[in-house]
Design an enzyme around this catalytic site. Structure first.
Site, PDB file in Angstrom:
ATOM      1  N   LEU A  24       0.755  -1.427  -0.058  1.00 48.30           N
ATOM      2  CA  LEU A  24      -0.189  -0.008  -0.035  1.00 48.30           C
ATOM      3  C   LEU A  24       0.791   1.326  -0.011  1.00 48.30           C
ATOM      4  O   LEU A  24       0.292   2.351  -0.099  1.00 48.30           O
ATOM      5  CB  LEU A  24      -0.912  -0.016   1.292  1.00 48.30           C
ATOM      6  CG  LEU A  24      -1.717  -1.276   1.622  1.00 48.30           C
ATOM      7  CD1 LEU A  24      -2.630  -1.141   2.738  1.00 48.30           C
ATOM      8  CD2 LEU A  24      -2.627  -1.749   0.339  1.00 48.30           C
ATOM      9  N   TYR A  58       3.337  11.369 -11.419  1.00 45.18           N
ATOM     10  CA  TYR A  58       2.443  10.511 -10.725  1.00 45.18           C
ATOM     11  C   TYR A  58       2.116   9.381 -11.303  1.00 45.18           C
ATOM     12  O   TYR A  58       2.431   8.019 -11.098  1.00 45.18           O
ATOM     13  CB  TYR A  58       1.446  11.131 -10.085  1.00 45.18           C
ATOM     14  CG  TYR A  58       0.449  10.372  -9.034  1.00 45.18           C
ATOM     15  CD1 TYR A  58       1.463   9.757  -8.005  1.00 45.18           C
ATOM     16  CD2 TYR A  58      -0.840   9.913  -9.151  1.00 45.18           C
ATOM     17  CE1 TYR A  58       0.455   8.728  -7.079  1.00 45.18           C
ATOM     18  CE2 TYR A  58      -1.352   9.293  -8.616  1.00 45.18           C
ATOM     19  CZ  TYR A  58      -0.776   8.670  -7.605  1.00 45.18           C
ATOM     20  OH  TYR A  58      -1.597   7.713  -6.593  1.00 45.18           O
ATOM     21  N   LYS A 105       3.247   5.237 -11.057  1.00 46.01           N
ATOM     22  CA  LYS A 105       2.308   4.186 -10.733  1.00 46.01           C
ATOM     23  C   LYS A 105       2.227   3.233 -11.676  1.00 46.01           C
ATOM     24  O   LYS A 105       2.338   1.955 -11.584  1.00 46.01           O
ATOM     25  CB  LYS A 105       1.208   4.655 -10.393  1.00 46.01           C
ATOM     26  CG  LYS A 105       0.706   5.432  -9.342  1.00 46.01           C
ATOM     27  CD  LYS A 105       0.961   4.415  -8.019  1.00 46.01           C
ATOM     28  CE  LYS A 105       0.359   5.051  -6.844  1.00 46.01           C
ATOM     29  NZ  LYS A 105       0.552   4.094  -5.820  1.00 46.01           N
ATOM     30  N   ASN A 138     -10.731   7.811  -6.412  1.00 43.57           N
ATOM     31  CA  ASN A 138     -10.573   8.549  -5.350  1.00 43.57           C
ATOM     32  C   ASN A 138     -11.163   8.003  -4.127  1.00 43.57           C
ATOM     33  O   ASN A 138     -12.315   7.481  -4.135  1.00 43.57           O
ATOM     34  CB  ASN A 138     -11.258  10.109  -5.601  1.00 43.57           C
ATOM     35  CG  ASN A 138     -10.532  10.716  -6.652  1.00 43.57           C
ATOM     36  OD1 ASN A 138      -9.367  11.373  -6.533  1.00 43.57           O
ATOM     37  ND2 ASN A 138     -11.212  11.128  -7.813  1.00 43.57           N
ATOM     38  N   PRO A 181     -45.454  17.130  36.586  1.00 45.92           N
ATOM     39  CA  PRO A 181     -46.377  16.244  37.290  1.00 45.92           C
ATOM     40  C   PRO A 181     -47.736  16.874  37.362  1.00 45.92           C
ATOM     41  O   PRO A 181     -47.946  18.098  37.506  1.00 45.92           O
ATOM     42  CB  PRO A 181     -45.917  15.950  38.726  1.00 45.92           C
ATOM     43  CG  PRO A 181     -44.532  16.167  38.585  1.00 45.92           C
ATOM     44  CD  PRO A 181     -44.184  17.050  37.414  1.00 45.92           C
ATOM     45  N   GLY A 182     -49.074  16.205  36.828  1.00 45.79           N
ATOM     46  CA  GLY A 182     -50.290  16.704  37.031  1.00 45.79           C
ATOM     47  C   GLY A 182     -50.485  17.601  35.522  1.00 45.79           C
ATOM     48  O   GLY A 182     -51.665  18.006  35.450  1.00 45.79           O
TER      49      GLY A 182
END
Length: 365
Positions: free
Chosen positions: A49, A99, A103, A128, A277-278
């Protein structure tokens, strides 16, 4: 595994470990060539890699993408190790630039090595890539946009119509592990990641910007769209560590509070209702709007009456036994806190609130 500290390498190490692969021989810039040779003697499979895509000097392309590959293959031949070799190349390998040329040269080394030794080689021309642990301003425009947007930095869109071909890191990992197990996806002598996504650069920018805005709009991104789902997960991985949380607008009065949590364009919205409450809330009915109530804390009484009837229907609910109560249309309904603590109810409604068409008609139960 060379490049073990890189974007793909970190993710692959994590998933291999998750799948109980052990004895990983991890090589990175800190290791020596002597260690590379030793690993080449021991290994059963090679993930190559390591590579260079943004060097300071142009000459580093060949050093990182060709010369290291040459040295790796030299060591494998020296020790007569015919383990399969997987290499990450690029869709730019056919482009006539430094590049791409480096490769392509690395690819040719692999193919020649396979012919010479009979070893299996898997050459992946990757598009990508994006996903967690990628580097902004280095690996991919997705990482750069996610990083900047998460920090309210400016993002630059030079050509909104430029078409991008993207692969998500989890799809890459799945394919690489298939290759490890002897089942790579091969197309015209090259290996490929079967799942990829196309999007224009301008659309990518808009989508990532919408993720930031979702904290204000409360709109959940469309998770049925697989690219959006993967992009949103990636975006969240770039949040600053002091910005994981955000406030919601709480509508508070002496009865308690009501707070919208999530909205969707097609699946309604979720809110949190707290009653003292209530206190009784509701006393209204709907023509088409329907809801689901889930009491998660406290004790409540949900009361219904069909609008043309005098019969009252009651459901007692509490946070000790989670139970969803559907709120059918045509029934006026209310929820009463009959306990001694706050009553906390998660409420789902099938449509996001529209103040011009509220579909809420007051009528006491």
């Amino acid at each position: 595994m060379t490049g073990a500290n890189g974007f793909v390498g970190k993710n692959l190490v994590a998933e291999l470990s998750n799948q109980d692969y052990s004895d990983l021989l991890l090589f990175n810039r800190k290791n020596s060539l002597e260690e590379l040779e030793e690993f080449s003697k021991q290994c059963d499979f090679v993930f190559h890699l390591a590579g260079v895509n943004r060097p300071e000097e142009e000459s580093e392309f060949m050093e990182g993408n060709y010369e290291l590959t040459s040295k790796l293959l030299e060591f494998l031949k020296k020790h007569n190790n015919k383990s399969p070799v997987l290499i990450t190349s690029s869709i730019q390998a056919d482009n006539n630039n430094p590049y791409g040329n480096s490769k392509k040269a690395g690819e040719n080394l692999l193919f020649d090595y396979s012919k010479e030794t009979g070893a299996d080689v898997f050459v992946y021309r990757l598009p990508n890539l994006f996903g967690k642990w990628s580097k902004p301003n280095y690996n991919t425009v997705v990482a750069t946009y996610c990083y900047n947007v998460a920090r309210n930095f400016h993002i630059q869109v030079n050509n909104p119509e430029a078409e991008l071909n993207l692969s998500y890191i989890d799809d890459v990992l799945e394919e690489f592990i298939n290759a490890l197990q002897g089942n790579p996806s091969i197309l015209n002598n090259y290996c490929t990641v079967p799942v990829s996504h196309s999007i224009k650069l301008g659309e990518l920018a808009e989508r990532i910007l919408s993720f930031r805005e979702s904290r204000n709009s409360l709109l959940v991104p469309d998770m049925e769209d697989t690219l959006t789902k993967k992009l949103y997960s990636t975006y969240l991985s770039f949040l600053p560590e002091d910005d994981f949380s955000y406030d919601l607008k709480m509508n508070i009065d002496n009865r308690g509070s009501f707070t919208e949590f999530l909205r969707t364009p097609d699946r309604g919205q979720v809110s949190v209702n707290i009653s003292k409450p209530g206190i009784t809330k509701g006393n209204h009915w709907h023509h088409t709007k329907n809801e689901k109530f889930l009491v998660v804390s406290g004790e409540g009484l949900i009361r219904f009456r069909k609008i043309d009837s005098e019969e009252i229907i009651e459901y007692r609910v509490n946070g000790e036994k989670l139970q969803v109560v559907d709120i059918p249309i045509g029934y006026t309904h209310s929820i009463v806190n009959v306990g001694e603590t706050d009553l906390v109810t998660i409420m789902w409604v099938n449509e996001s609130f529209n103040p011009t068409q509220p579909d809420t008609i007051f009528l006491e139960v």
